[in-house]
Design a protein around this motif. Sequence first.
Motif, mmCIF file in Angstrom:
data_model
loop_
_atom_site.group_PDB
_atom_site.id
_atom_site.type_symbol
_atom_site.label_atom_id
_atom_site.label_comp_id
_atom_site.label_asym_id
_atom_site.label_seq_id
_atom_site.Cartn_x
_atom_site.Cartn_y
_atom_site.Cartn_z
ATOM 1 N N ARG A 51 0.831 -1.220 0.000
ATOM 2 C CA ARG A 51 0.000 0.000 0.000
ATOM 3 C C ARG A 51 0.861 1.265 0.000
ATOM 4 N NH1 ARG A 51 -4.102 -2.933 2.710
ATOM 5 N NH2 ARG A 51 -6.163 -2.391 1.927
ATOM 6 N N GLU A 52 1.927 1.258 0.797
ATOM 7 C CA GLU A 52 2.822 2.417 0.874
ATOM 8 C C GLU A 52 3.490 2.661 -0.481
ATOM 9 O OE1 GLU A 52 4.174 1.750 5.534
ATOM 10 O OE2 GLU A 52 5.381 0.914 3.923
ATOM 11 N N LEU A 68 -3.853 5.889 2.438
ATOM 12 C CA LEU A 68 -3.794 4.431 2.537
ATOM 13 C C LEU A 68 -5.186 3.819 2.698
ATOM 14 C CD1 LEU A 68 -0.722 3.901 4.901
ATOM 15 C CD2 LEU A 68 -0.829 3.434 2.460
ATOM 16 N N LEU A 71 -7.352 2.780 -0.366
ATOM 17 C CA LEU A 71 -6.922 1.676 -1.229
ATOM 18 C C LEU A 71 -7.543 0.383 -0.726
ATOM 19 C CD1 LEU A 71 -3.118 2.514 -1.539
ATOM 20 C CD2 LEU A 71 -4.898 2.915 -3.248
ATOM 21 N N LYS A 73 -7.973 -3.531 -1.024
ATOM 22 C CA LYS A 73 -7.250 -4.674 -1.598
ATOM 23 C C LYS A 73 -8.167 -5.432 -2.553
ATOM 24 C CE LYS A 73 -3.816 -7.539 -1.909
ATOM 25 N NZ LYS A 73 -2.399 -7.360 -1.876
ATOM 26 N N HIS A 91 0.473 -6.936 -6.495
ATOM 27 C CA HIS A 91 -0.625 -6.555 -5.603
ATOM 28 C C HIS A 91 -1.508 -5.533 -6.310
ATOM 29 C CE1 HIS A 91 1.505 -8.445 -2.215
ATOM 30 N NE2 HIS A 91 2.594 -7.991 -2.815
ATOM 31 N N TYR A 93 -5.014 -3.011 -6.032
ATOM 32 C CA TYR A 93 -5.928 -2.290 -5.155
ATOM 33 C C TYR A 93 -6.930 -1.525 -6.016
ATOM 34 C CZ TYR A 93 -2.515 -3.330 -1.581
ATOM 35 O OH TYR A 93 -1.678 -3.992 -0.723
#
Length: 143
Positions: A51-52, A68, A71, A73, A91, A93
């Motif tokens: 996420r970061e 954050l 977002l 998932k 990943h 999002y």
Amino acid sequence: MQKEHSQPGAWAVIYCSATGKFLMGKRSSKVNKGGAWNLFGGRIDDGERPREALVRELDEEAGLNVKLRHLAKLHTATRRLRSGDVERDMHYYVIQADREFSPRLNREHSDFRWFKATQLPSRFNEPTWVAIKKGLLQKVARH
């Protein structure tokens, strides 16, 4: 160079429910895979969480200031080597947009466009192709 391609990454499926369209950027000729369309995002640096990394990439590539908590998932796709070892985690999002907007592109992208899932361009970078192949855009549009 091969190591860079095997680094884990994080990408955003940015969706405008009002128009039913997804935001993609067109890679500039100054970067790898120039002319390909992609979801915004990129590699995860050492010590970063997915996420970061995505928040950082969205700021760098599109001038987006995303929190954050915004977002959600969506999916993690793992590409494996023939041996079964993990080569790369990708990943994904979701970001829900109230309206279509114009991102502030950096040198990595030469253009952007909002696309309906049924009218996507034909040339993508690998992480975007994986997202499309796995049905992630359709999943976002259904919810």
